[in-house]
Design a protein around this motif. Structure first.
Motif: not given
Length: 141
Positions: A29, A34, A38, A135-137, A139-141
């Protein structure tokens, strides 16, 4: 959070801490493309109508507001300093094993500090409700 950890690890001024910092920044990430994705997934699409100022990587969008321009500049500062951190850590870690006249980590500390400061300023621009989404996005990466 991770960039804050990297900043603390860099301040420890020892190869063991620097290896941990390099390990964090080795996460995919933090690769430039990448990391940009994000930021861009969250941030507004900034586009200038003036062809002399247009960003060839962004298509469409609107002319940016002042806050968007500041966020975009801070994002670029974070991206640049993360790359600088990665390169400086690699250099210092390579040098730490081969020289008794070790390099001083002044540049490393400057890059770590600049990265943290720019990220903190960037995050200050984000409304709290949107911060959760970002933050959710992340955490997915």
């Amino acid at each position: 959070e991770e960039l804050g950890q990297v900043s603390v690890l860099c301040q420890n001024k020892d190869a063991s801490s620097w290896k941990k910092a390099a390990g964090i920044l080795a996460n995919p990430k933090f690769e430039k493309l990448n990391f940009k994705k994000i930021f861009n997934a969250y941030g507004d699409n900034i586009y200038y109508n003036d062809p002399d100022r247009a960003n060839v990587y962004l298509g469409g969008g609107a002319t940016p507001k002042n806050e968007q321009s500041i966020a975009y500049l801070l994002r670029n500062d974070v991206l640049t300093n993360v790359e600088n951190l990665q390169a400086e850590l690699a250099y210092l870690l390579k040098d730490s094993t081969s020289s008794e006249d070790k390099e001083q980590p002044d540049d490393l500390l400057a890059y770590a500090s600049s990265t943290k400061i720019s990220m903190d300023k960037y995050l200050e621009l984000v409304p709290p409700s949107q911060m959760k989404l970002a933050q959710q996005m992340l955490a997915k990466n």
